[in-house]
Design a protein around this motif. Structure first.
Motif: not given
Ligand SMILES: [Zn+2]
Lengths: 201, 84
Positions: B30, B33, B55, B58, B60
């Motif tokens: 990712c 993060c 992800c 997080c 994302n």
């Molecule tokens: Zn992430």
């Protein structure tokens, strides 16, 4: 590229004769939800809205500040690129004109940014002149998170992906920055009456 | 003239090797993060407009794919690397 391999568009439904329906659209009664991620749930005491980028002075409102701004009741038809349209939807929110009052800018473009990372780009002139709002109520009730609450952008004259859910601010820019879907083959402007679904339409 | 600077066609063979891997088994890092997970262990959101692979830690957007009449669009900007 061989035809047929990538030919998927949105399926058409029955033909419509209602002149309030842009080409290729069909009517729905419900309110379909299209989410490409988890629904953000930002507490109202952590929420804010900002105007940033190419401005003389950035602006920021807390939820409380935002509620104190003059609001408008808005009734408009909305049109999704996936071909559904919903007529006469009722909203309440703050006009972008109100938010941009007194803002000096040389910008010609706007990038709306949101909780969850979504973005969408629009010409500045399309979010001014009484054509766009930050809406926080729908059908007389606070906007539900699945429909973009606490607040979403509302730009009903363009395909509904431009009406970004969970919006947190507008970045004003002198250059155009393609947003989340605009960078993946979807039309940069997205006028439903000219059926601008994809690049080159 | 820099002899290491070649026409992109010169790496066609290498790219051909790269783009045959089993994607769900590849590890994706990712870009936000740093979490590294097999693509098959991430979260996918499939919509009529496009598919977003996020992800698991997080949220994302790691991979975004649209399949529309203009082609397949593959956006990997949320991934810092893939290992396979
Ligand atoms: Zn992430």
């Amino acid at each position: 590229m061989s035809e047929g391999f990538v030919s998927r568009g949105f399926r058409g439904r029955r033909r419509q004769t209602d002149d309030r329906l842009p080409p290729g659209q069909y009517l729905v009664e419900g309110f379909p939800v299209l989410s490409a991620g988890p629904t953000p749930r930002t507490p109202l005491d952590e929420w804010d809205f900002s105007i940033s980028g190419e401005v003389d002075e950035p602006k920021r409102w807390t939820w409380e500040d935002f509620q104190a701004l003059p609001s408008e009741e808005i009734t408009r038809d909305i049109h999704c690129v996936t071909k559904w349209s919903k007529l006469g939807t009722a909203w309440e929110g703050v006009s972008i004109d109100t938010l941009l009052e007194g803002v000096e800018t040389a910008a010609e473009h706007v990038l709306a940014f949101c909780d969850g990372g979504y973005t969408t780009n629009l010409p500045l002139e399309d979010v001014t002149g009484g054509r766009a709002w930050i809406a926080y109520a729908h059908d007389g009730k606070p906007l539900e998170p699945e429909h973009g609450g606490p607040a979403r952008l509302l730009v009903p004259h363009l395909y509904f992906w431009k009406s970004a859910k969970w919006v947190r601010g507008l970045q004003l820019t002198t250059y155009d920055i393609p947003g989340f879907w605009e960078s993946l083959g979807y039309h940069n402007y997205g006028d439903p009456w000219r059926e601008q679904r994809y690049w080159g339409d | 003239m820099d002899e290491r600077r070649l026409d992109g066609n010169a790496v066609g063979g290498l790219l051909g090797e790269v783009f045959t891997f089993e994607v769900t088994m590849a590890e994706a890092a990712c870009d936000r993060c740093g979490t590294v997970a097999h693509v098959g262990e991430t979260m996918a959101y499939v919509t009529e407009i496009g598919t977003v692979v996020r992800c698991a830690r997080c949220d994302n957007a790691l991979i975004r794919i649209a399949q529309n009449p203009r082609g397949y669009f593959l956006d990997l900007r949320g991934v810092s690397y893939l290992r396979f």
